[in-house]
Design an enzyme around this catalytic site. Structure first.
Site, PDB file in Angstrom:
ATOM      1  N   ASP A  11     -15.991  81.719  29.885  1.00  0.00           N
ATOM      2  CA  ASP A  11     -14.709  82.017  29.832  1.00  0.00           C
ATOM      3  C   ASP A  11     -14.154  81.088  30.995  1.00  0.00           C
ATOM      4  O   ASP A  11     -14.662  81.061  32.160  1.00  0.00           O
ATOM      5  CB  ASP A  11     -14.137  83.151  29.997  1.00  0.00           C
ATOM      6  N   ASN A  59     -10.987  83.003  17.684  1.00  0.00           N
ATOM      7  CA  ASN A  59     -10.212  81.883  18.301  1.00  0.00           C
ATOM      8  C   ASN A  59      -9.707  81.145  17.350  1.00  0.00           C
ATOM      9  O   ASN A  59      -9.003  80.098  17.657  1.00  0.00           O
ATOM     10  CB  ASN A  59     -11.547  81.172  18.932  1.00  0.00           C
TER      11      ASN A  59
END
Ligand code: FPP
Length: 231
Positions: A11, A59
């Protein structure tokens, strides 16, 4: 026990880029480059399996341009990494609903998966269009179709329907860039994994950071629900 299987939520690419006045795509590009570095470091530290969360089932909700960049990067990364993976005896695998990926990414992935299928020094497992809940639902649907027995189901049997039943559960899961969440990653497999969260953004997470995480892991007392063994 050393770390045999490491899982990582990569991330912070966006924030890394923003802090440098770069685009999110630049951040993802730097993030993709970093995977090769971390594979190298993980191999040096004796790790056998590395699972990285590259694209989640959620996503797909990102802007189409960003999704396109990520899909292109998957193609590029897989093609560029192939000679190195062959040289270093690294096997490439994927988990997730990879049939959702565009053909350009799937073709490059399949080529590398096939070419590295016999490599047995290290496994790089990329989670793509992956969700922990989706994995369990896919497993249950597969089971409903294939299972003949009417014996009560056991954990061991259920495991066989997951995407990669032969890969041992992760010993440790690292999340970069500070968020204290699992974000639908390996929900079944992370049951007893040691969690490690670092504020460092993924593109900056290198060998030294990995060494720190492994050192921290070595100090953990893994009881798996039992009691600590008397020394
Ligand atoms: C999180 O950063 C990262 C991702 C959603 C994808 C991870 C992808 C890569 C490392 C590159 C592509 C992968 C391969 C296999 C080539 P973020 O965008 O959520 O960062 P932010 O939270 O700072 O916005």
């Amino acid at each position: 026990m050393p770390v045999q299987h490491l899982a990582i939520i990569m991330d912070g690419n966006g924030r890394w880029a923003q802090e440098r006045g770069l685009t999110r795509s630049d951040g993802h590009r730097a993030g993709a480059k970093n995977i090769a570095k971390v594979v190298e470091a993980a191999r040096e530290f004796g790790i056998k399996y590395l699972t990285v969360y590259a694209f989640s089932t959620e996503n797909w909700k990102r802007p189409a341009d960003e999704v396109r960049v990520l899909m292109e990067l998957i193609r590029e990364f897989t093609t560029d990494m192939l000679p190195e993976m062959m040289k270093n005896n690294v096997r490439l695998r994927t988990i997730g609903r990879t049939s959702d990926l565009p053909l350009i990414s799937r073709t490059a992935l399949q080529k590398a998966i096939d070419a590295t299928a016999k490599n047995d020094g290290f496994t790089l497992n990329i989670a793509l269009s992956y969700g922990g809940r989706a994995e369990m639902i896919d497993a249950m649907n597969k089971m409903l179709k294939e299972r003949k027995s009417d014996e009560p189901l056991t954990e061991e049997e259920f495991r066989n329907y997951l995407y990669a039943p032969d890969i041992p559960d992760p010993d440790m899961m690292i999340r970069t860039s500070g968020e204290m969440r699992i974000s639908n990653f390996l929900l079944w497999q992370l049951s007893y994994s040691e969690l490690y969260v670092t504020p460092v953004y993924w593109p900056d997470f290198g060998k030294e950071e990995l060494a720190k995480a492994l050192e921290n892991f070595a100090s953990r007392d893994r009881r798996f629900g039992g009691l600590t063994k008397k020394k």
